[in-house]
Design an enzyme around this catalytic site. Structure first.
Site, PDB file in Angstrom:
ATOM      1  CG  ASP A   1      -0.264  -0.016   2.535  1.00  0.00           C
ATOM      2  OD1 ASP A   1       0.025   1.074   3.066  1.00  0.00           O
ATOM      3  OD2 ASP A   1      -0.015  -1.116   3.058  1.00  0.00           O
TER       4      ASP A   1
ATOM      5  CG  ASP B   1      -6.307   3.918   6.819  1.00  0.00           C
ATOM      6  OD1 ASP B   1      -6.424   3.448   7.966  1.00  0.00           O
ATOM      7  OD2 ASP B   1      -5.256   4.431   6.394  1.00  0.00           O
TER       8      ASP B   1
ATOM      9  CD  GLU C   1      -4.281   4.032  10.399  1.00  0.00           C
ATOM     10  OE1 GLU C   1      -3.292   3.934  11.166  1.00  0.00           O
ATOM     11  OE2 GLU C   1      -4.227   3.836   9.166  1.00  0.00           O
TER      12      GLU C   1
END
Length: 270
Positions: free
Chosen positions: A69, A158, A160
Site C-alpha cells: 500500500d 482506512d 485507525e
C-alpha cells in the site's frame, strides 16, 4: 579538608542546579506538533500504539499473495521493481477527509495497473471532520470508484488512530459505529461494492467497543507488525489482508492476501 568539602558542596550544588534546569526545560518543552493535513497513511500509528515484533515466516503455511500500500509518502513508485520482486496487488491512497487528494495518485494507481497488478484505492477517514456519507462520496468521486474489469479491488476504508488528535476522534463507540455504517452504506450505494475495512484490532476494540456487525459484508484488512496476525476484531473469523510491516523492500508497507492470486482476482470481480 575544608577546601575539599567546599569543592564537593559546590559540585553538588552545580549538579542540583543543572538537574533543576533540565527538569524545568522538560516541563516547558513544547508538545510535538501534529503532522500536516493530508499526511496520514495506513499504519502510521501501529508501531506507537501496538509496537513491532519480528517478520512473519518467509514461507507461510497457506498460500498467500504479496501486496503493498502506498500514499504520497512514497512519491513516484518503481512498480516494475515491485512486480519483479513478487508483489501482485496494491492499494493506493486516494483521499483523506473531504478536501485532500493524493497528488501522486495517477502515477501510483495507473502505474501499478500497467505492470499487471490488481489494484484498489483507499480513503483515510477523519470521523471528526464530516459525516461518513460525505467522506464516502468524496472518495468515490476522487479515485475510489470500482469497475468489474478483474483488475480493480473495492475501495478500502482506512479507520485507525487519529494522527491529528484524540485517537477515537472524539466519538463514543456507538457514534463511531454509526459513522462507519454511514460511510459503508453510502459507498455501496455509489459503487455497488462493500468497502474493505482496514484497521488494527486494539484500535477497533477501543473505539468501536469491538463491534462485530460489519464482518458479514466487509472484508477485513488488519494491521499488525509481528510474526503472526494475532487477535482479530470481533465478528471476523479470518482476515482477507494483513499489513505485516512498514519496513519492507522498495516501499515500506507490505501486506499478504490470505489466498492465491485467483482469490485476489475474485475479490476484484465481486
Amino acid at each position: 579538608m575544608h577546601v575539599l568539602r567546599a569543592r564537593s558542596a559546590a559540585t553538588a550544588l552545580t549538579a542540583a542546579t543543572a538537574a533543576l534546569a533540565l527538569a524545568a526545560g522538560a516541563a516547558t518543552a513544547a508538545p510535538t506538533p501534529p503532522p500536516p493535513p493530508g499526511s496520514a497513511h495506513m499504519g502510521m500509528g501501529v508501531v506507537e500504539h501496538d509496537g513491532q515484533g519480528g517478520l512473519p515466516p518467509g514461507a507461510p503455511r497457506a498460500v498467500q499473495t504479496e501486496g503493498v500500500d502506498v500514499s504520497s509518502h512514497q512519491g513516484n513508485v518503481n512498480w516494475a521493481a515491485l512486480w519483479s520482486s513478487g508483489v501482485k496487488w496494491a492499494y493506493v491512497k486516494a483521499t483523506e477527509g473531504t478536501s485532500y487528494k493524493n497528488p501522486y495518485f495517477a502515477q501510483q494507481y495507473n502505474g501499478s495497473y500497467n505492470v499487471g497488478m490488481i489494484r484498489g484505492a483507499y480513503h483515510f477517514a477523519l470521523p471528526d471532520n464530516s459525516s461518513g456519507a460525505t467522506q464516502a462520496n468524496w472518495f468515490a468521486s476522487n479515485g475510489g470508484g470500482w469497475s468489474r474489469d478483474g483488475r480493480t479491488l473495492p475501495g478500502a476504508l482506512d479507520i485507525e488512530w487519529n494522527p491529528y488528535g484524540a485517537q477515537c476522534y472524539g466519538k463514543s463507540p456507538a457514534q463511531m459505529v454509526a459513522w462507519i455504517r454511514d460511510f459503508l452504506n453510502t459507498y455501496k450505494a455509489r459503487t455497488g461494492r462493500d468497502a474493505v475495512i482496514y484497521t488494527a484490532t486494539s484500535w477497533w476494540k477501543t473505539c468501536t467497543g469491538n463491534y462485530a456487525g460489519f464482518a458479514s459484508t466487509s472484508p477485513l484488512w488488519v494491521a499488525r507488525y509481528n510474526t503472526t496476525v494475532g487477535e482479530l476484531p470481533a465478528g471476523w473469523g479470518t482476515y482477507t489482508m494483513w499489513q505485516y510491516t512498514s519496513t519492507g523492500p522498495i516501499v515500506g508497507d507490505h501486506n499478504r492476501f490470505n489466498g492465491a492470486l485467483d482469490r485476489v482476482r475474485a475479490l476484484a470481480n465481486g
